[in-house]
Scaffold this active site. Structure first.
Site, mmCIF file in Angstrom:
data_model
loop_
_atom_site.group_PDB
_atom_site.id
_atom_site.type_symbol
_atom_site.label_atom_id
_atom_site.label_comp_id
_atom_site.label_asym_id
_atom_site.label_seq_id
_atom_site.Cartn_x
_atom_site.Cartn_y
_atom_site.Cartn_z
ATOM 1 N N ASP A 159 0.875 -1.473 0.242
ATOM 2 C CA ASP A 159 0.062 0.210 0.306
ATOM 3 C C ASP A 159 0.491 1.650 -0.154
ATOM 4 O OD1 ASP A 159 -2.873 -1.222 1.550
ATOM 5 O OD2 ASP A 159 -2.119 -1.999 0.266
ATOM 6 N N ALA A 160 2.088 0.957 0.827
ATOM 7 C CA ALA A 160 3.053 2.649 1.324
ATOM 8 C C ALA A 160 3.415 2.771 -0.653
ATOM 9 C CB ALA A 160 3.955 1.626 1.924
ATOM 10 N N TYR A 169 1.837 1.974 -3.660
ATOM 11 C CA TYR A 169 0.769 2.725 -3.814
ATOM 12 C C TYR A 169 0.719 4.220 -3.352
ATOM 13 C CZ TYR A 169 -4.228 2.958 -6.384
ATOM 14 O OH TYR A 169 -4.665 3.361 -6.905
ATOM 15 N N SER A 227 -15.019 6.575 0.022
ATOM 16 C CA SER A 227 -13.561 6.557 1.192
ATOM 17 C C SER A 227 -13.584 7.903 1.611
ATOM 18 C CB SER A 227 -12.412 6.869 -0.306
ATOM 19 O OG SER A 227 -12.256 6.910 -0.066
ATOM 20 N N ILE A 228 -12.527 8.110 2.215
ATOM 21 C CA ILE A 228 -11.928 9.099 3.325
ATOM 22 C C ILE A 228 -10.725 10.144 3.191
ATOM 23 C CG2 ILE A 228 -13.525 9.355 5.655
ATOM 24 C CD1 ILE A 228 -11.598 7.472 6.304
ATOM 25 N N GLU A 247 -11.849 6.369 16.620
ATOM 26 C CA GLU A 247 -11.633 4.850 16.266
ATOM 27 C C GLU A 247 -10.555 4.437 15.240
ATOM 28 O OE1 GLU A 247 -15.287 3.962 13.016
ATOM 29 O OE2 GLU A 247 -15.102 5.493 14.993
ATOM 30 N N LYS A 275 -8.530 2.178 12.132
ATOM 31 C CA LYS A 275 -8.877 1.795 10.877
ATOM 32 C C LYS A 275 -8.362 0.489 11.082
ATOM 33 C CE LYS A 275 -8.249 4.013 5.839
ATOM 34 N NZ LYS A 275 -7.597 3.017 5.884
ATOM 35 N N ASP A 333 -7.518 -2.627 9.392
ATOM 36 C CA ASP A 333 -6.916 -3.031 7.207
ATOM 37 C C ASP A 333 -7.576 -4.105 7.146
ATOM 38 O OD1 ASP A 333 -5.310 -2.445 5.577
ATOM 39 O OD2 ASP A 333 -3.861 -3.077 6.525
ATOM 40 N N ARG A 352 -17.367 -3.021 -1.449
ATOM 41 C CA ARG A 352 -18.148 -1.354 -2.148
ATOM 42 C C ARG A 352 -17.599 -0.781 -3.144
ATOM 43 N NH1 ARG A 352 -13.335 2.399 0.154
ATOM 44 N NH2 ARG A 352 -13.166 3.465 -1.778
ATOM 45 N N GLU A 382 -15.582 -3.454 8.957
ATOM 46 C CA GLU A 382 -14.672 -4.194 8.001
ATOM 47 C C GLU A 382 -14.664 -5.152 8.391
ATOM 48 O OE1 GLU A 382 -13.249 -1.905 6.386
ATOM 49 O OE2 GLU A 382 -10.885 -2.041 5.819
ATOM 50 N N TYR A 403 -15.540 -5.995 11.657
ATOM 51 C CA TYR A 403 -16.436 -4.896 13.286
ATOM 52 C C TYR A 403 -17.336 -3.351 11.973
ATOM 53 C CZ TYR A 403 -13.392 -5.032 16.887
ATOM 54 O OH TYR A 403 -12.340 -5.952 18.022
ATOM 55 N N LYS A 459 -13.417 11.691 13.214
ATOM 56 C CA LYS A 459 -14.746 11.745 12.662
ATOM 57 C C LYS A 459 -15.192 13.525 13.481
ATOM 58 C CE LYS A 459 -15.581 7.032 11.356
ATOM 59 N NZ LYS A 459 -16.399 5.916 11.328
ATOM 60 N N LYS A 501 -2.617 7.908 9.599
ATOM 61 C CA LYS A 501 -1.987 6.645 9.049
ATOM 62 C C LYS A 501 -0.832 6.397 10.096
ATOM 63 C CE LYS A 501 -3.171 4.388 4.825
ATOM 64 N NZ LYS A 501 -2.902 4.005 3.610
ATOM 65 N N CYS A 522 25.805 -28.667 7.047
ATOM 66 C CA CYS A 522 25.341 -27.223 7.804
ATOM 67 C C CYS A 522 26.493 -26.149 7.779
ATOM 68 C CB CYS A 522 25.552 -28.257 9.237
ATOM 69 S SG CYS A 522 24.988 -26.754 10.959
ATOM 70 N N CYS A 534 28.714 -26.271 12.163
ATOM 71 C CA CYS A 534 29.193 -27.522 12.181
ATOM 72 C C CYS A 534 29.493 -28.205 10.825
ATOM 73 C CB CYS A 534 28.051 -28.591 13.477
ATOM 74 S SG CYS A 534 27.326 -28.737 12.423
ATOM 75 N N CYS A 558 19.803 -29.529 9.853
ATOM 76 C CA CYS A 558 21.612 -30.134 10.640
ATOM 77 C C CYS A 558 21.389 -31.273 10.873
ATOM 78 C CB CYS A 558 22.173 -29.379 10.837
ATOM 79 S SG CYS A 558 24.048 -29.660 11.760
ATOM 80 N N CYS A 604 26.325 -29.943 16.649
ATOM 81 C CA CYS A 604 26.714 -28.474 16.233
ATOM 82 C C CYS A 604 26.971 -27.188 17.059
ATOM 83 C CB CYS A 604 25.452 -28.617 15.458
ATOM 84 S SG CYS A 604 25.251 -27.501 14.173
HETATM 85 S S1 IVH Z 1 -15.019 5.188 7.771
HETATM 86 C C1 IVH Z 1 -17.433 7.935 5.078
HETATM 87 N N1 IVH Z 1 -13.873 3.714 9.881
HETATM 88 O O1 IVH Z 1 -10.891 3.259 5.306
HETATM 89 C C2 IVH Z 1 -16.392 7.349 5.927
HETATM 90 N N2 IVH Z 1 -13.529 3.394 7.167
HETATM 91 O O2 IVH Z 1 -11.849 4.659 2.752
HETATM 92 C C3 IVH Z 1 -16.651 6.099 5.916
HETATM 93 N N3 IVH Z 1 -12.088 1.657 8.092
HETATM 94 O O3 IVH Z 1 -11.913 1.368 2.993
HETATM 95 C C4 IVH Z 1 -15.406 5.321 6.322
HETATM 96 N N4 IVH Z 1 -11.466 1.313 9.318
HETATM 97 O O4 IVH Z 1 -13.208 0.564 4.487
HETATM 98 C C5 IVH Z 1 -14.170 4.047 8.750
HETATM 99 N N5 IVH Z 1 -13.279 3.653 11.772
HETATM 100 C C6 IVH Z 1 -12.413 3.390 10.141
HETATM 101 C C7 IVH Z 1 -12.829 2.796 9.012
HETATM 102 C C8 IVH Z 1 -12.837 2.914 8.235
HETATM 103 C C9 IVH Z 1 -11.215 1.168 8.364
HETATM 104 C C10 IVH Z 1 -11.569 1.855 5.314
HETATM 105 C C11 IVH Z 1 -13.169 1.531 5.403
HETATM 106 C C12 IVH Z 1 -12.391 2.467 3.705
HETATM 107 C C13 IVH Z 1 -10.911 3.102 3.948
HETATM 108 C C14 IVH Z 1 -11.472 4.640 3.987
#
Ligand code: IVH
Length: 709
Positions: free
Chosen positions: A34-35, A37, A83-84, A120, A122, A124, A143, A184, A234, A301, A325, A426, A429, A444, A450
């Site tokens: 991801d990093a 990307y 997304s956020i 809260e 995030k 994965d 999604r 998630e 969750y 939020k 992050k 080995c 030894c 070994c 050894c």
């Molecule tokens: S809120 C409109 N809360 O992170 C807000 N997203 O782009 C909608 N994710 O793929 C997202 N933990 O699945 C929210 N506590 C959390 C989250 C969370 C993981 C994921 C979500 C999305 C991406 C947000």
């Protein structure tokens, strides 16, 4: 990096990002972490910001990514799954910048109070929309591109944590006619490790990380296979709602969802202003490795739903939420070489030597490749760009390579061949190396001849849960064992107890004081328990729990050493593999000799008549305990020992089967869960009183036991 032609670079980045997004979202086979990307994405964003004329509607920055997979029916989301925004800035500025933006958006001057936020984790994993109609789960969808996802109801229904029917009571009387719960789906690290272990032992492809394993399971066309992949969920929000009055704040909304039976993570808080957000960010960062699942950051939020509505959305993201992050747990680096390490039981593990890289909060230059087959399956060769993962307390591992179009396949290094590389010997030894049929590991054959095996055996013997000899560390053992030559001070475990302070003080980094301390620690370790002693011998397949079970069952070492296979199999949790391993170990005259020498050196323990006889007072018999938080005087290990000695069992998580929770300071979610389930919670003082005298317990222990616990 600077590119002379921004238009060309932007086009290149777009096609790269499309390709990687397709692999990630559609095929579940990402090639880069991801990093990496994120970096490409941000580079494109930066070019587009500097050259707005280059912005095109097909840019990955302009839409939510992902397409519908063939094989699942499409689902149109009634309310888009957006997304956020991500703050990848330096630590403090992530929260500060977000808070400043929110205040500006709301037009709040400095005289206004701090904004109230819900913070809260995030998670994965992958986002799922659960649609409940009149309280019944009717559909689960991924999604997708945010507007159209895939119908994965069959697979989601297999997740035990997700309620098929919502629990009342509901505000307003009956269940809402429509309630979409968003959250998630993820895989716990232990489940992921077990799954990969299974894949590895079957010679099948391993998963890169828990998120990919979870995504793969959700998109399994065969729900029976999906059901074998243990997933978790969750909830963190809602989508479409009809006939339900949504609580005023995000935090109370999550409370309400939890009441309805949805899994909601208890690691969340209501925070005031940027300082409050940062405090949560830091507190969770300190515990990130200890969490049972991967998170990649914190989500902030705005708590008030009215304010959320006032702020609204900008393109694909809400203005009222942001992801802050942590350092990535996966990174790309170069493979410089592959070494082979010799373990305690002679197992030969290929270890990747890497160009040092900062990952998961530390600099990593070595990572395991597990075994030869796996190194080949991953097709990593010296010189390749590889992906390293370090999550939790686990040892870093190489999870795969980054294929690069520009690399000519024929110019790559040779395929890893462990036997050839070592010339069949080995590395420690020179003994022959062997790989038995059906085994994945080379070993070994030198045994305790050894020096590498001897060194690992001594480190294990001295470790905290074994003989607990403080001060006997890696560098010192290296010197004691030497190259396995005549000058070595130690040839067998028993030699440890013949060491003299004068010999020790001549060694590197050993003063007279530390030499005396080590001699004292050795002396102290002599008084032990049979369980610890058995564990410390490092018998294959005999872990701490099995060692304790064996000690409890036989009560005496001689009885155990002379036990027949049938007798061994009567011990709880001992199967044919463990029984065979015990026999092999005790059959070797060399091992019996070392044990005899250790006893002569003065190692003693209390023997008993074993399971056949009474084991003395067992005030905590048939009770299950969970420990949480920090106790004022006892360590966790000590508390565990007390409970087990009194006949109780200690487990890791609170469930309906838990009878007692022993809680110290900073106890977290386990304590809350215990309260939720109505389980008796004790502090250390109550616990000790209770162990000493369970009969006159004010909390009514006897009463609980009488009621069948
Ligand atoms: S809120 C409109 N809360 O992170 C807000 N997203 O782009 C909608 N994710 O793929 C997202 N933990 O699945 C929210 N506590 C959390 C989250 C969370 C993981 C994921 C979500 C999305 C991406 C947000």
């Amino acid at each position: 990096m600077s590119f002379s032609d921004p238009a060309q670079r932007a086009a290149e980045l777009r096609s790269l990002l499309h390709e990687h997004a397709h692999r990630y979202y559609v095929l579940d086979e990402p090639e880069i972490p991801d990093a990496e990307y994120d970096r490409l994405f941000q580079e494109l964003q930066a070019i587009e910001a500097a050259h707005p004329e280059l912005l095109s509607p097909d840019s990955p920055t302009q839409r939510v990514l992902g397409q519908v997979l063939a094989g699942f029916s499409p689902v149109t989301h009634t309310v888009a799954m957006l997304s956020i925004r991500t703050e990848t800035d330096t630590e403090a500025s992530g929260a500060l910048a977000f808070d400043a933006r929110v205040r500006k958006e709301l037009d709040w001057g400095p005289e206004q109070p701090p904004v109230e936020y819900a913070a809260e984790l995030k998670f994965d994993g992958l986002a799922i929309n659960l649609r409940y109609e009149h309280g019944i789960l009717v559909q689960a969808a991924t999604r997708g591109d945010g507007y159209t996802g895939e119908d994965v109801t069959q697979n989601i229904r297999t997740i035990g944590q997700i309620p098929l029917r919502l629990r009342g009571p509901f505000n307003g009387g009956s269940a809402p006619s429509v309630l979409e719960v968003r959250g998630e789906v993820y895989m716990r690290r232990d489940a992921f490790d077990t799954l990969n272990e299974r894949q590895r032992s079957r010679g099948e492809k391993t998963f890169v990380n828990p998120r990919n394993a979870a995504a793969g399971a959700v998109r399994q066309l065969d729900p029976r296979i999906a059901a074998q992949r243990p997933l978790s969920f969750y909830a963190y929000g809602i989508g479409d709602v009809q006939d339900w009055s949504v609580p005023d704040t995000h935090s109370t909304l999550l409370d309400a969802l939890a009441t309805m039976g949805m899994p909601v993570c208890t690691d969340r808080t209501v925070a005031l202003g940027a300082t409050g957000l940062l405090a949560f960010y830091e507190a969770i960062r300190a515990r990130r490795d200890a969490l049972p699942f991967d998170i990649d950051g914190i989500v902030y939020k705005v708590n008030s739903r009215a304010l959320q509505q006032r702020m609204g959305f900008v393109s694909r993201e809400p203005r009222w939420a942001v992801a802050h992050k942590y350092p990535a747990q996966e990174q790309v680096t170069r493979l410089l070489g592959i070494d082979v390490q010799v373990g305690r039981t002679g197992k030969l593990t290929p270890v990747a030597k890497l160009e040092p890289v900062f990952v998961g909060g530390t600099t990593v230059s070595n990572a395991t490749l597990h075994n030869e087959d796996e190194a080949r399956r991953k097709d990593v060769r010296v010189g390749d760009s590889v992906i390293v993962r370090r999550a939790g307390d686990v040892i870093p591992e190489v999870v795969g390579r980054v294929p690069s179009q520009s690399v000519d396949e024929t110019s790559r290094g040779p395929v890893f061949d462990l036997f050839d590389q070592l010339g069949g010997q080995c590395p420690a030894c020179g003994s022959a190396i062997v790989r038995e049929e059906g085994e994945v590991d080379w070993r070994c054959s030198g045994g305790l001849y050894c020096p590498a095996q001897r060194k690992q055996a001594i480190l294990h013997f001295a470790s905290r849960r074994a003989m607990d000899i403080e001060g006997l560390g890696d560098k010192l053992v290296d010197q004691l064992v030497g190259e396995g030559d005549e000058k070595a001070l130690i040839h067998t475990l028993a030699d440890l107890y013949n060491l003299r302070a004068e010999q020790l003080s001549n060694l590197d980094r050993m003063g007279g004081r530390s030499a005396d301390n080590l001699i004292a620690a050795l002396e102290n370790s002599k008084q032990t328990t049979l369980g610890r002693f058995l564990f410390s011998l490092g018998i294959r397949h005999v872990g701490e729990t099995t060692a304790k079970d064996l000690a409890k069952h036989f009560g005496s070492l001689d009885r155990l050493m002379n036990a027949s296979a049938d007798e061994l199999l009567q011990v709880h949790d001992v199967g044919p593999v463990v029984a065979h391993s015990l026999h092999t170990f005790f059959d070797q005259p060399h091992n019996r000799e070392v044990i005899a020498q250790l006893r002569v050196a003065g190692i003693t323990w209390q023997e008993s008549d074993g399971a056949a006889a009474s084991t003395g007072p067992q005030p905590l018999a048939s009770t299950t305990w969970v420990l949480t938080g920090t106790l004022p005087t006892l360590s966790r290990d000590q508390a565990k020992e007390i409970i087990e000695a009194a006949g109780g069992k200690v487990t890791g998580s609170v469930s309906k089967k838990t009878n007692f929770v022993l809680a110290g300071s900073e106890a977290g979610s386990k304590l809350e869960k215990a309260k939720e389930l109505g389980i008796t919670v004790m502090d250390e003082a109550e616990f000790l009183r209770h162990c000493a005298n369970p009969g006159d317990d004010a909390i009514g222990f006897e009463g609980q036991r009488a009621s069948g616990i």
